[in-house]
Design a protein around this motif. Structure first.
Motif, PDB file in Angstrom:
ATOM      1  N   GLN A 107     115.949 -31.539  79.855  1.00 57.82           N
ATOM      2  CA  GLN A 107     115.809 -30.574  78.770  1.00 57.82           C
ATOM      3  C   GLN A 107     116.381 -31.075  77.444  1.00 57.82           C
ATOM      4  O   GLN A 107     116.071 -30.514  76.394  1.00 57.82           O
ATOM      5  CB  GLN A 107     116.513 -29.254  79.138  1.00 57.82           C
ATOM      6  CG  GLN A 107     115.888 -28.513  80.309  1.00 57.82           C
ATOM      7  CD  GLN A 107     114.472 -28.056  80.009  1.00 57.82           C
ATOM      8  OE1 GLN A 107     114.151 -27.701  78.870  1.00 57.82           O
ATOM      9  NE2 GLN A 107     113.616 -28.067  81.015  1.00 57.82           N
ATOM     10  N   ARG A 110     113.632 -32.248  75.111  1.00 57.11           N
ATOM     11  CA  ARG A 110     112.828 -31.120  74.648  1.00 57.11           C
ATOM     12  C   ARG A 110     113.583 -30.297  73.610  1.00 57.11           C
ATOM     13  O   ARG A 110     113.010 -29.856  72.608  1.00 57.11           O
ATOM     14  CB  ARG A 110     112.441 -30.238  75.840  1.00 57.11           C
ATOM     15  CG  ARG A 110     111.556 -30.932  76.866  1.00 57.11           C
ATOM     16  CD  ARG A 110     111.029 -29.924  77.875  1.00 57.11           C
ATOM     17  NE  ARG A 110     110.295 -30.579  78.947  1.00 57.11           N
ATOM     18  CZ  ARG A 110     110.818 -30.899  80.116  1.00 57.11           C
ATOM     19  NH1 ARG A 110     112.090 -30.638  80.362  1.00 57.11           N
ATOM     20  NH2 ARG A 110     110.086 -31.498  81.042  1.00 57.11           N
ATOM     21  N   ARG A 111     114.871 -30.102  73.854  1.00 58.04           N
ATOM     22  CA  ARG A 111     115.666 -29.326  72.898  1.00 58.04           C
ATOM     23  C   ARG A 111     115.758 -30.031  71.555  1.00 58.04           C
ATOM     24  O   ARG A 111     115.664 -29.394  70.501  1.00 58.04           O
ATOM     25  CB  ARG A 111     117.073 -29.090  73.465  1.00 58.04           C
ATOM     26  CG  ARG A 111     117.112 -28.124  74.640  1.00 58.04           C
ATOM     27  CD  ARG A 111     118.527 -27.958  75.133  1.00 58.04           C
ATOM     28  NE  ARG A 111     119.391 -27.432  74.070  1.00 58.04           N
ATOM     29  CZ  ARG A 111     120.721 -27.538  74.066  1.00 58.04           C
ATOM     30  NH1 ARG A 111     121.330 -28.205  75.056  1.00 58.04           N
ATOM     31  NH2 ARG A 111     121.425 -27.032  73.102  1.00 58.04           N
ATOM     32  N   ARG A 114     112.445 -29.674  69.709  1.00 54.58           N
ATOM     33  CA  ARG A 114     112.259 -28.336  69.131  1.00 54.58           C
ATOM     34  C   ARG A 114     113.141 -28.127  67.916  1.00 54.58           C
ATOM     35  O   ARG A 114     112.740 -27.435  66.967  1.00 54.58           O
ATOM     36  CB  ARG A 114     112.536 -27.276  70.207  1.00 54.58           C
ATOM     37  CG  ARG A 114     111.470 -27.261  71.305  1.00 54.58           C
ATOM     38  CD  ARG A 114     111.717 -26.182  72.317  1.00 54.58           C
ATOM     39  NE  ARG A 114     110.670 -26.177  73.347  1.00 54.58           N
ATOM     40  CZ  ARG A 114     110.895 -26.295  74.637  1.00 54.58           C
ATOM     41  NH1 ARG A 114     112.149 -26.442  75.087  1.00 54.58           N
ATOM     42  NH2 ARG A 114     109.897 -26.272  75.497  1.00 54.58           N
ATOM     43  N   TRP A 118     109.069 -29.647  66.804  1.00 49.10           N
ATOM     44  CA  TRP A 118     107.929 -29.973  67.660  1.00 49.10           C
ATOM     45  C   TRP A 118     108.170 -29.453  69.069  1.00 49.10           C
ATOM     46  O   TRP A 118     109.227 -29.684  69.656  1.00 49.10           O
ATOM     47  CB  TRP A 118     107.720 -31.493  67.703  1.00 49.10           C
ATOM     48  CG  TRP A 118     106.686 -31.947  68.685  1.00 49.10           C
ATOM     49  CD1 TRP A 118     105.436 -31.440  68.855  1.00 49.10           C
ATOM     50  CD2 TRP A 118     106.826 -33.001  69.655  1.00 49.10           C
ATOM     51  NE1 TRP A 118     104.778 -32.122  69.863  1.00 49.10           N
ATOM     52  CE2 TRP A 118     105.594 -33.085  70.362  1.00 49.10           C
ATOM     53  CE3 TRP A 118     107.853 -33.894  69.970  1.00 49.10           C
ATOM     54  CZ2 TRP A 118     105.384 -34.006  71.373  1.00 49.10           C
ATOM     55  CZ3 TRP A 118     107.640 -34.818  70.978  1.00 49.10           C
ATOM     56  CH2 TRP A 118     106.413 -34.872  71.671  1.00 49.10           C
ATOM     57  N   ASP A 119     107.170 -28.755  69.615  1.00 53.18           N
ATOM     58  CA  ASP A 119     107.219 -28.296  70.997  1.00 53.18           C
ATOM     59  C   ASP A 119     106.388 -29.257  71.843  1.00 53.18           C
ATOM     60  O   ASP A 119     105.155 -29.268  71.750  1.00 53.18           O
ATOM     61  CB  ASP A 119     106.647 -26.875  71.112  1.00 53.18           C
ATOM     62  CG  ASP A 119     106.810 -26.309  72.518  1.00 53.18           C
ATOM     63  OD1 ASP A 119     107.025 -27.092  73.466  1.00 53.18           O
ATOM     64  OD2 ASP A 119     106.720 -25.073  72.666  1.00 53.18           O
ATOM     65  N   GLU A 121     105.502 -29.236  74.859  1.00 56.84           N
ATOM     66  CA  GLU A 121     104.625 -28.629  75.850  1.00 56.84           C
ATOM     67  C   GLU A 121     103.331 -28.118  75.242  1.00 56.84           C
ATOM     68  O   GLU A 121     102.262 -28.192  75.863  1.00 56.84           O
ATOM     69  CB  GLU A 121     105.373 -27.504  76.567  1.00 56.84           C
ATOM     70  CG  GLU A 121     106.585 -27.995  77.358  1.00 56.84           C
ATOM     71  CD  GLU A 121     107.328 -26.859  78.024  1.00 56.84           C
ATOM     72  OE1 GLU A 121     106.951 -25.682  77.794  1.00 56.84           O
ATOM     73  OE2 GLU A 121     108.295 -27.135  78.767  1.00 56.84           O
ATOM     74  N   THR A 122     103.401 -27.577  74.035  1.00 54.47           N
ATOM     75  CA  THR A 122     102.207 -27.021  73.393  1.00 54.47           C
ATOM     76  C   THR A 122     101.716 -27.861  72.225  1.00 54.47           C
ATOM     77  O   THR A 122     100.644 -27.600  71.694  1.00 54.47           O
ATOM     78  CB  THR A 122     102.501 -25.605  72.887  1.00 54.47           C
ATOM     79  OG1 THR A 122     103.480 -25.671  71.838  1.00 54.47           O
ATOM     80  CG2 THR A 122     103.029 -24.719  74.019  1.00 54.47           C
TER      81      THR A 122
END
Length: 377
Positions: A107, A110-111, A114, A118-119, A121-122
């Motif tokens: 994570q 990913r954190r 974000r 930027w995400d 996953e999407t």
């Protein structure tokens, strides 16, 4: 002494399951990729050598390469002398081991993404104008190596142009202030723009050029160094000329005590104008990047001395935030628990250590497997 091993003659066809007489880490020979890399052995050759080592070669493995002979460490003391804890692994380094599962840090990337808008996953991309993120971790825990892997993912997303600024090599880390980091950021940005063939209008360079040209102190500094005329020419030399000029400034921070103090005073007294000029350059560069954002990785700031750490991250935080950009700073773990940071800098992202045991004292096999792989490389 064990048999000589030539790269083309390694047991490439030996089955992966071939037993090793002593399968513990450190036995059977360990090929030090840092030496091979320095000597110009490519990743493909290193892979063959490493596989041969791990498939049953003895402790005294000898590797003969054209023009050189490699000998692994023959004692614990020799091995300890060969360790380089401060060396971060570069992109594509064959020594890199993916430790996300071992750290439990899936994570973390990913954190960070974000936080920078930027995400993953999407693929949604809504970056803030300004975001300064501290990336905490113990010294030597692999922060820079991990961040470089993260930035590879960011590049692949098509949303970012990373600019790495290593203050340990560019500046004097024993006496570092925000003004010097600002100049190093400008130098590295210009280098990336030039190296990637990214064109920026001369008008976007003009504010920085005018800042240097209008400074009596700056002109005196370069005149004393005997490059006054050359500096004037470089001010009118477009991006390459400005890059050469700023490179001189950052070099002076590392080599000249008197010049360093004079430049610090000059930047401090006229910081607002310089920050505005640098922000204008960043915005202009991003307009040429087809929607990509520039993200700075400021590396080495986790190794500042105690007082320098406080000055840089706490007392000069407003100056850091004056640069309207995306930036990541490596930071010492103890700073995370210093209440004086407040809400100025984004300060909640920590790189976990590699886990060897669960809280229940059960072995974490992913951690042991990662550490074993690191030792073998």
């Amino acid at each position: 002494m064990s048999e000589s091993l030539q790269p083309p003659a390694v047991d490439a066809q030996a089955p992966e399951s071939e037993p090793h007489p002593d399968d513990r880490p450190g036995c059977g020979g360990v090929l030090r990729a840092s030496y091979l890399q320095r000597w110009g052995v490519d990743g493909r050759q290193h892979g063959r050598l490493l596989r041969g080592c791990r498939r049953g070669r003895t402790r005294g493995l000898e590797v003969d390469l054209p023009g050189m002979t490699f000998q692994p460490a023959q004692s614990l003391m020799e091995a300890l002398q060969s360790l380089e804890f401060d060396e971060a692994l570069s992109h594509g380094d064959p020594r890199f081991v993916d430790t996300q599962q071992a750290r439990g840090s899936e994570q973390t990337r990913r954190r960070l993404a974000r936080k920078l808008g930027w995400d993953p996953e999407t693929d949604a991309f809504f970056p803030a104008t300004t975001k300064h993120v501290l990336f905490f971790g113990h010294i030597g825990s692999g922060k820079t190596t991990e961040l470089r892997q993260y930035l590879d993912r960011f590049i692949a997303s098509g949303h970012y142009l990373p600019v790495e600024v290593n203050v340990l090599t560019l500046l004097d880390s024993n006496n570092l202030v925000y003004s010097e980091v600002l100049m190093a950021m400008a130098e590295r940005l210009l280098q990336e723009l030039k190296g990637n063939g990214i064109k920026v209008p001369d008008a976007s360079l003009k504010p920085i050029q005018e800042w240097f040209a209008s400074s009596t102190q700056v002109r005196e500094i370069f005149a004393e160094a005997g490059v006054g005329t050359e500096a004037s020419v470089e001010l009118g030399g477009g991006l390459p000329g400005l890059l050469r000029l700023i490179s001189r400034v950052t070099s002076s921070f590392k080599t000249g005590a008197s010049t360093k103090d004079e430049m610090r005073t000059e930047i401090r007294n006229r910081f607002t104008q310089l920050a505005d000029a640098f922000n204008a350059l960043i915005r202009s560069a991003e307009e040429s990047l087809d929607g990509r954002r520039i993200v700075f990785l400021i590396d080495g700031t986790d190794k500042l001395r105690g007082k320098d750490t406080e000055d840089f991250f706490i007392y000069d935080a407003e100056q850091l935030l004056a640069i309207a950009t995306l930036a990541i700073y490596t930071a010492p773990l103890q700073l995370k628990y210093d209440g004086r940071i407040g809400g100025k800098l984004d300060a909640d992202l920590v790189l976990p250590m590699i886990k060897l045991y669960e809280r229940t004292t059960t072995r974490c096999e992913a951690g042991w497997a990662a550490m074993r792989e690191i030792l073998l490389r």
